[in-house]
Scaffold this motif. Structure first.
Motif, PDB file in Angstrom:
ATOM      1  N   TRP A 100       8.098   0.448   2.787  1.00 32.42           N
ATOM      2  CA  TRP A 100       7.725  -0.058   4.120  1.00 32.42           C
ATOM      3  C   TRP A 100       6.925  -1.353   4.014  1.00 32.42           C
ATOM      4  O   TRP A 100       6.077  -1.625   4.864  1.00 32.42           O
ATOM      5  CB  TRP A 100       6.913   0.964   4.945  1.00 32.42           C
ATOM      6  N   THR A 101       7.166  -2.173   2.969  1.00 34.79           N
ATOM      7  CA  THR A 101       6.376  -3.395   2.809  1.00 34.79           C
ATOM      8  C   THR A 101       6.934  -4.466   3.750  1.00 34.79           C
ATOM      9  O   THR A 101       7.953  -5.101   3.459  1.00 34.79           O
ATOM     10  CB  THR A 101       6.422  -3.887   1.343  1.00 34.79           C
ATOM     11  N   SER A 102       6.257  -4.667   4.870  1.00 34.84           N
ATOM     12  CA  SER A 102       6.696  -5.641   5.870  1.00 34.84           C
ATOM     13  C   SER A 102       6.714  -7.031   5.248  1.00 34.84           C
ATOM     14  O   SER A 102       5.742  -7.441   4.607  1.00 34.84           O
ATOM     15  CB  SER A 102       5.741  -5.671   7.061  1.00 34.84           C
ATOM     16  N   PHE A 143       0.827  -1.201   0.000  1.00 35.97           N
ATOM     17  CA  PHE A 143       0.000   0.000   0.000  1.00 35.97           C
ATOM     18  C   PHE A 143       0.868   1.260   0.000  1.00 35.97           C
ATOM     19  O   PHE A 143       0.801   2.074  -0.904  1.00 35.97           O
ATOM     20  CB  PHE A 143      -0.913   0.020   1.233  1.00 35.97           C
ATOM     21  N   SER A 144       1.683   1.443   1.059  1.00 29.44           N
ATOM     22  CA  SER A 144       2.385   2.718   1.258  1.00 29.44           C
ATOM     23  C   SER A 144       3.411   2.996   0.162  1.00 29.44           C
ATOM     24  O   SER A 144       4.042   2.078  -0.359  1.00 29.44           O
ATOM     25  CB  SER A 144       3.118   2.718   2.593  1.00 29.44           C
ATOM     26  N   GLU A 145       3.542   4.286  -0.122  1.00 27.47           N
ATOM     27  CA  GLU A 145       4.526   4.752  -1.107  1.00 27.47           C
ATOM     28  C   GLU A 145       5.237   5.953  -0.514  1.00 27.47           C
ATOM     29  O   GLU A 145       4.742   6.536   0.468  1.00 27.47           O
ATOM     30  CB  GLU A 145       3.814   5.170  -2.396  1.00 27.47           C
ATOM     31  N   PRO A 146       6.360   6.375  -1.124  1.00 28.82           N
ATOM     32  CA  PRO A 146       7.047   7.552  -0.594  1.00 28.82           C
ATOM     33  C   PRO A 146       6.107   8.761  -0.480  1.00 28.82           C
ATOM     34  O   PRO A 146       6.224   9.552   0.445  1.00 28.82           O
ATOM     35  CB  PRO A 146       8.169   7.793  -1.601  1.00 28.82           C
ATOM     36  N   MET A 195      13.597   1.021  20.633  1.00 32.20           N
ATOM     37  CA  MET A 195      13.825   1.269  19.203  1.00 32.20           C
ATOM     38  C   MET A 195      12.650   0.824  18.344  1.00 32.20           C
ATOM     39  O   MET A 195      12.465   1.299  17.239  1.00 32.20           O
ATOM     40  CB  MET A 195      15.130   0.614  18.773  1.00 32.20           C
ATOM     41  N   ARG A 196      11.831  -0.094  18.840  1.00 28.46           N
ATOM     42  CA  ARG A 196      10.664  -0.552  18.077  1.00 28.46           C
ATOM     43  C   ARG A 196       9.471   0.390  18.261  1.00 28.46           C
ATOM     44  O   ARG A 196       8.621   0.505  17.384  1.00 28.46           O
ATOM     45  CB  ARG A 196      10.284  -1.975  18.524  1.00 28.46           C
ATOM     46  N   SER A 197       9.443   1.094  19.426  1.00 26.47           N
ATOM     47  CA  SER A 197       8.216   1.824  19.750  1.00 26.47           C
ATOM     48  C   SER A 197       7.847   2.956  18.769  1.00 26.47           C
ATOM     49  O   SER A 197       6.660   3.128  18.496  1.00 26.47           O
ATOM     50  CB  SER A 197       8.227   2.308  21.195  1.00 26.47           C
TER      51      SER A 197
END
Ligand SMILES: Cc1cc2nc3c(=O)[nH]c(=O)nc-3n(C[C@H](O)[C@H](O)[C@H](O)COP(=O)(O)OP(=O)(O)OC[C@H]3O[C@@H](n4cnc5c(N)ncnc54)[C@H](O)[C@@H]3O)c2cc1C
Length: 418
Positions: free
Chosen positions: A171-173, A137-140, A371-373
C-alpha cells in the motif's frame, strides 16, 4: 472562536490572492475544478510535471511548505497564514497531491530526527517539489498493528556499520513516482514488538528495491507493493537511535492524521449542485421533500466538520497542538462521503450504474467518490482504530486489550512467520 480575519490576516489574504491571480496555472483551472475526490485531477498534460512546476513556482515566491522554517525551504509563516493560503489556493491545491506524504509526513519526521546537514540537504528539495517521498510503513502483516512489521534490517558483517534490508511493504502510495522513502524495519526480534524497530530513509533507486503496482477497482493505480532484497543502507541514513523506530514513527503518524484529517472533502457541495440540476417528476430534485431531508442531514454533518476543523485551527493559532480529537474529522468525513455518494447514485437511477467513455461528468464524479471512499476509511488509521483512539485518549475509556505488548516479537504466535 472568531472567524473574521484580523487586519494583518486580511492584508496577508489580499497579498496571497493577488499572487495567485497573477501566477496560478489558469489553463488547468477548469479541469481541477471539475475534479473531485477520487479523480486524478490533471489529464490534459503530465500530472506529475504539472505538480512539480506549480510547486517550484510557489517555492520561488516563498509559498511552499508555508509553516516550515525558511532555512529548510519553507515559508516561515504562522499556522493561520497557512490556513489562509490553503483557503485561497482553492482548486490549485489539488496539484499538491504527489507531495502530500513528503510534505505532510516524511518532511516533519526528517525535521525532527535527521542531522542538521541532512535537513539542509533534503528538505529544500522536498519543499520545492524537485523530489517526491513515500512512506514505507505498512506490510501484509503490519497495517493497523504497525509494530507487528517483519521487514528486517541487519548489520553487515564487514564492520562498515551499514545495514542490509529484506522484506516487503504494501500500500505504498506513490512509490512508483518517489525518489526517496521513509522506511521502518525490525532490528531486534528478541524484545517486545514496539521496542525492536528502527527507522531509515533511503533512495528509491537503491539496488534491490522492486516496485510492483497495485491496480484499484476505480481503474487508477495509486499504490504499490515494494520488495526489498539485500538492500544496503548506510547507517548515516538512520533516523533516531537503533530500536527507537516506534518513537520516530509516532512523529510520522501524528502528522499523518493531522494532514489527512484536516479539510477532508465530504462531497456535499457536489451533491447539492447535482440536486439543483437533476429532475424528479419534472421538478428540480432539490424540491423533493425526501431529498431535502437527506440534504439537511448531510449539511449538518458538513458544517459540524467545518467547525471541528475550526477548533483545531483555533488551537493552532493559540500555539497548541491539536490532539487526538483531530481523528474525528477523518472518521466522520470518510463515512459520510461513502453514504452521500451512494445516495447520489440512487438518485441517478439506472444512469448511476453507467460506466465508460460516454458517462456524464456527474455520474463519473459520484462513482469515483464511492469507489474512493472505503480507502479514506482505511488510510491513516481505519475507522475502528480511530474509534479506539477517541475512546481511549479523548473520552478516557478503558484501553483495548493488547495481549502481545510485553512478549518478545519472535515469541508472538503467528502463522507462517518468515
Ligand atoms: C488509500 C490508501 C493509501 C495508503 N498509503 C499508504 C502509504 O503510503 N504507506 C503505508 O505504509 N501505508 C499506506 N496505506 C496502508 C494503511 O496504513 C493500512 O491499510 C491501514 O493502516 C490498515 O492496515 P491493514 O490494511 O493492514 O488492515 P488491518 O490492520 O489488517 O485491519 C483489518 C480490519 O481489522 C480492523 N482492526 C485492526 N485492528 C483492530 C483493533 N485493534 N480493534 C478493532 N478493529 C481492528 C481494521 O479496522 C480493519 O477493518 C494506505 C492505505 C490506503 C487505503
Amino acid at each position: 472562536m472568531n472567524f473574521d480575519d484580523t487586519p494583518e490576516e486580511a492584508a496577508f489574504r489580499a497579498k496571497v490572492r493577488a499572487w495567485l491571480d497573477a501566477n496560478a496555472p489558469k489553463h488547468l483551472e477548469a479541469e481541477l475544478r471539475a475534479a473531485s475526490f477520487g479523480f486524478q485531477g490533471v489529464a490534459s498534460e503530465d500530472p506529475i510535471g504539472a505538480s512539480k512546476a506549480w510547486q517550484k513556482k510557489k517555492q520561488q515566491a516563498g509559498y511552499a511548505c508555508l509553516h516550515w522554517p525558511k532555512e529548510y525551504g519553507g515559508g516561515g509563516f504562522t499556522p493561520i497564514e497557512r490556513v489562509i493560503w490553503s483557503q485561497e489556493e482553492g482548486p490549485f491545491s489539488a496539484l499538491s497531491a504527489p507531495f502530500t506524504i513528503g510534505h505532510g509526513m516524511c518532511g516533519p519526521t526528517v525535521m525532527a530526527w535527521a542531522s542538521e546537514e541532512q535537513k539542509r540537504e533534503h528538505l529544500p528539495r522536498l519543499a520545492s517539489g524537485e523530489v517526491i517521498w513515500c512512506q514505507l510503513f505498512s506490510e501484509p502483516a503490519g497495517g493497523s498493528d504497525l509494530a507487528g512489521l517483519r521487514t528486517r534490517a541487519e548489520r553487515t558483517a564487514d564492520g562498515s556499520g551499514d545495514w542490509i534490508v529484506n522484506g516487503q511493504k504494501i500500500w505504498t502510495s506513490g512509490a512508483h513516482n518517489a525518489d526517496w522513502g521513509l522506511l521502518i524495519t525490525r532490528t531486534d526480534p528478541d524484545v517486545p514488538k514496539h521496542k525492536g524497530l528502527t527507522m531509515f530513509f533511503l533512495s528509491m533507486k537503491t539496488p534491490g528495491i522492486e516496485i510492483r503496482p497495485i491496480k484499484q477497482a476505480n481503474g487508477q493505480q495509486h499504490f504499490n507493493e515494494v520488495y526489498f532484497t539485500d538492500v544496503r543502507i548506510s547507517d548515516a541514513q538512520r533516523l533516531g537511535a537503533v530500536n527507537q523506530g516506534w518513537e520516530v514513527s509516532l512523529t510520522t503518524l501524528m502528522n499523518e492524521r493531522l494532514s489527512i484529517g484536516s479539510g477532508m472533502p465530504t462531497g456535499f457541495p457536489e451533491l447539492f449542485a447535482y440536486c439543483m440540476e437533476a429532475q424528479i417528476d419534472g421538478r428540480p430534485a432539490v424540491d423533493d421533500s425526501g431529498v431535502r431531508s437527506k440534504l439537511a442531514g448531510y449539511a449538518v454533518k458538513a458544517s459540524g466538520l467545518k467547525y471541528t476543523a475550526m477548533r483545531a485551527i483555533t488551537a493552532l493559532s493559540k500555539g497548541q497542538t491539536p490532539g487526538p480529537e483531530n481523528s474525528i474529522g477523518k472518521l466522520v468525513a470518510g463515512a459520510s462521503m461513502q453514504e452521500l455518494s451512494m445516495f447520489a447514485l440512487d438518485l441517478m437511477g439506472q444512469g448511476g450504474v453507467l460506466d465508460g467513455e460516454d458517462q456524464t461528468q456527474a455520474n463519473a464524479r459520484f462513482q469515483t467518490m464511492l469507489m474512493r471512499s472505503p480507502a479514506s476509511r482505511i488510510e491513516g488509521g481505519s475507522d475502528e482504530i480511530l474509534r479506539n483512539i477517541i475512546a481511549e485518549r479523548v473520552l478516557g475509556l478503558p484501553g483495548d486489550i493488547r495481549v502481545d505488548k510485553d512478549v518478545p516479537f519472535k515469541d508472538i504466535p503467528t502463522k507462517g512467520r518468515g
